[in-house]
Design an enzyme around this catalytic site. Structure first.
Site, PDB file in Angstrom:
ATOM      1  N   SER A 251       0.794  -1.228   0.000  1.00  0.00           N
ATOM      2  CA  SER A 251       0.000   0.000   0.000  1.00  0.00           C
ATOM      3  C   SER A 251       0.825   1.277   0.000  1.00  0.00           C
ATOM      4  O   SER A 251       0.335   2.320  -0.407  1.00  0.00           O
ATOM      5  CB  SER A 251      -0.957   0.001   1.184  1.00  0.00           C
ATOM      6  OG  SER A 251      -0.234   0.019   2.383  1.00  0.00           O
ATOM      7  N   HIS A 279      -5.684  -4.387  -0.585  1.00  0.00           N
ATOM      8  CA  HIS A 279      -5.646  -3.230  -1.502  1.00  0.00           C
ATOM      9  C   HIS A 279      -5.843  -3.671  -2.946  1.00  0.00           C
ATOM     10  O   HIS A 279      -5.283  -3.075  -3.865  1.00  0.00           O
ATOM     11  CB  HIS A 279      -4.335  -2.463  -1.333  1.00  0.00           C
ATOM     12  CG  HIS A 279      -4.306  -1.672  -0.062  1.00  0.00           C
ATOM     13  ND1 HIS A 279      -4.929  -0.452   0.068  1.00  0.00           N
ATOM     14  CD2 HIS A 279      -3.788  -1.965   1.144  1.00  0.00           C
ATOM     15  CE1 HIS A 279      -4.768  -0.007   1.302  1.00  0.00           C
ATOM     16  NE2 HIS A 279      -4.083  -0.911   1.976  1.00  0.00           N
ATOM     17  N   LYS A 310     -12.430  -1.723   2.998  1.00  0.00           N
ATOM     18  CA  LYS A 310     -11.846  -0.772   2.025  1.00  0.00           C
ATOM     19  C   LYS A 310     -12.800  -0.705   0.821  1.00  0.00           C
ATOM     20  O   LYS A 310     -13.841  -0.065   0.919  1.00  0.00           O
ATOM     21  CB  LYS A 310     -10.429  -1.199   1.653  1.00  0.00           C
ATOM     22  CG  LYS A 310      -9.470  -1.213   2.861  1.00  0.00           C
ATOM     23  CD  LYS A 310      -8.037  -1.372   2.442  1.00  0.00           C
ATOM     24  CE  LYS A 310      -7.121  -1.767   3.600  1.00  0.00           C
ATOM     25  NZ  LYS A 310      -7.015  -0.785   4.670  1.00  0.00           N
TER      26      LYS A 310
END
Ligand code: PLP
Length: 465
Positions: A251, A279, A310
């Site tokens: 990330s 991610h 997320k």
């Protein structure tokens, strides 16, 4: 304690209340330090007037050894310039947010948000909000139980099936967060006879999870396949099972693990693989199936850990997806699953809606890919140095100097763009950067505004011609 230090300690430990900060018109920390004695005097006045009078006597009594040590450590964090301040949002998570200003936290400003993990733009999607409401109405607010006592509803099982089907694995197990999934997996699956082989830049939660298990621990240099192969060779005779562990997307740098090479090595040396795809899940790869899809190794990664916090709605929750026997064993042994409360029904309801949306259309994934291409190409043409994979929604704008980076982040807020600078110790010294995160919810116009603001600030600061 000299006066300046005292004020600094009050400030950093929040002994100055929000009201007092406002009364002081949010004097910035460096100003407080410069004007220590003056400010302390001012504070005294405020406290005498304030209904929230500071009880210095009782406060003093509570200052024991632990508190003193904490204050000293806070002090040194402040001195190192790495003290983290929370910036307050006064709006739902979205591309447009109301955020407190860096130099005056009593004031907010509406800015374009380019620093959330809201990759698919679903965090405040009305369909998810409705699904969360429906689940609240039909399955209640909370379950007040861990999963195996009375914390499993039909919707939890349904969500686990949906996740497994999304990743084309046998089964999945839900956790309160991916941090928990990472904390609980190694100890449950690996014993002292086994070995875990981990990328040196893996996420903190993987590192912590690995610390909790009794397996032999090995670390290979970041994405260095030669180093990984050497470790696989060395551990061939020693370890019963070897688990190679990597983030899918790293990330801070936005780079992608070399999953094709990792899976090939795992095949050659008879090892297994675990990818933390927080991610990437939902938006990376042609249909959002994450780094295994992007790298062309779907079905070859043994275990996938990821988050619902997320791209997949952004509330909370994590999971492990993989072969039946491993998921079954996690349900028997994994401590965050056994000893922490179940995921709230509203989160489960909204997550089911997320997977319904993803299975129905690829629109969000494609829109995000367009935004990424546009942002990256315009920034590169303007002369900025970018890091990371060309397709990834994480775009680190490399600036080098820590102070310059933080000043540019402040300038960008002034320009109406919310981005965050990262410097040492989060990233290596001299490699400070602003991390931009794009979302499918950004319009073309909003992406353009971000590029224009970078160009404006970059020219002003002499970063680009
Ligand atoms: N793994 C990675 C790579 C992450 O970036 C994060 C969150 O920052 C986590 C795990 C933890 O996820 P969660 O927020 O669901 O605990």
């Amino acid at each position: 304690v000299d006066t300046t230090k005292k004020v600094r300690i009050f400030w950093t430990t929040n002994l100055i209340t929000q009201e007092e900060r406002s009364s002081m018109q949010a004097v910035r920390l460096h100003k407080v330090l410069e004007d220590g004695p003056k400010i302390l005097h001012l504070l005294k006045g405020i406290r005498q007037k304030s209904s929230l009078a500071f009880e210095s006597q009782s406060q003093c009594k509570r200052i024991n050894g632990l508190v003193t040590r904490a204050m000293e450590e806070l002090h040194s964090i402040e001195d190192a310039g790495t003290f983290k301040h929370e910036r307050i949002l006064e709006s739902p998570q979205s591309t447009l947010v109301n955020v407190s200003l860096p130099n005056d936290e009593t004031k907010t400003r509406t800015v374009l948000n380019f620093c959330a993990n809201n990759y698919l733009g679903l965090s405040s999607d009305p369909r998810l909000i409705k699904a969360a409401h429906d689940a609240l109405d039909h399955r209640g607010y909370g379950l007040s139980s861990v999963r195996f006592i009375c914390g499993t509803q039909d919707i939890h099982k349904e969500l686990e099936r949906k996740i497994a089907s999304f990743h084309s694995t046998d089964d999945a197990i839900l956790y309160p967060s991916c941090f928990d999934a990472n904390a609980g997996i190694f100890e449950a699956l690996l014993g002292p006879e086994d070995a875990v082989i981990s990328d040196s830049l893996n996420h903190a939660s993987l590192i912590d999870g690995i610390r909790l298990c009794k397996a032999q621990r090995h670390r290979y240099k970041h994405s260095d396949m030669l180093d990984l192969e050497n470790i696989l060779r060395e551990t061939h005779e020693i370890a019963r099972n070897r688990l190679i562990v990597t983030d899918g997307v790293f990330s801070m740098d936005g780079d992608v693990a070399k999953l094709k090479e990792i899976c090939d090595l795992a095949d050659i040396y008879d090892a297994q693989t675990l990818v933390d795809d927080c991610h990437a899940t939902g938006f990376f790869g042609k249909t959002g199936r994450g780094t295994p899809e992007h790298c062309g190794v779907e079905g070859r990664v043994d275990l996938i850990n990821s988050t619902l916090g997320k791209a997949l709605g952004g509330a909370t929750g994590g999971y492990t997806s993989g072969p039946q026997a491993l998921i079954d064993l996690l349900r028997q042994k994994s401590r965050p699953y056994l000893f922490s409360n179940t995921l709230a029904p509203s989160v489960v309801g909204a997550s089911l809606e997320t997977f319904r949306i993803l299975n129905e259309s690829n629109e969000h994934v494609e829109k995000l890919a367009k935004n990424v291409t546009m942002f990256r190409s315009q920034m590169q043409n303007a002369g900025f140095k970018l890091a990371g994979d060309a397709n990834n929604a994480i775009v680190p704008v490399m600036l080098g100097d820590a102070r310059l980076t933080s000043e540019i982040a402040d300038d960008m807020i002034e320009e109406g763009i919310y981005v965050i600078g990262f410097s040492y110790p989060v990233v290596p010294k001299g490699k400070a950067r602003i991390r931009v995160q794009l979302s499918a919810a950004h319009s073309i116009d909003e992406v353009q505004k971000a590029v224009d603001a970078f160009i404006e600030v970059g020219k002003k600061r002499g970063i680009i011609p």
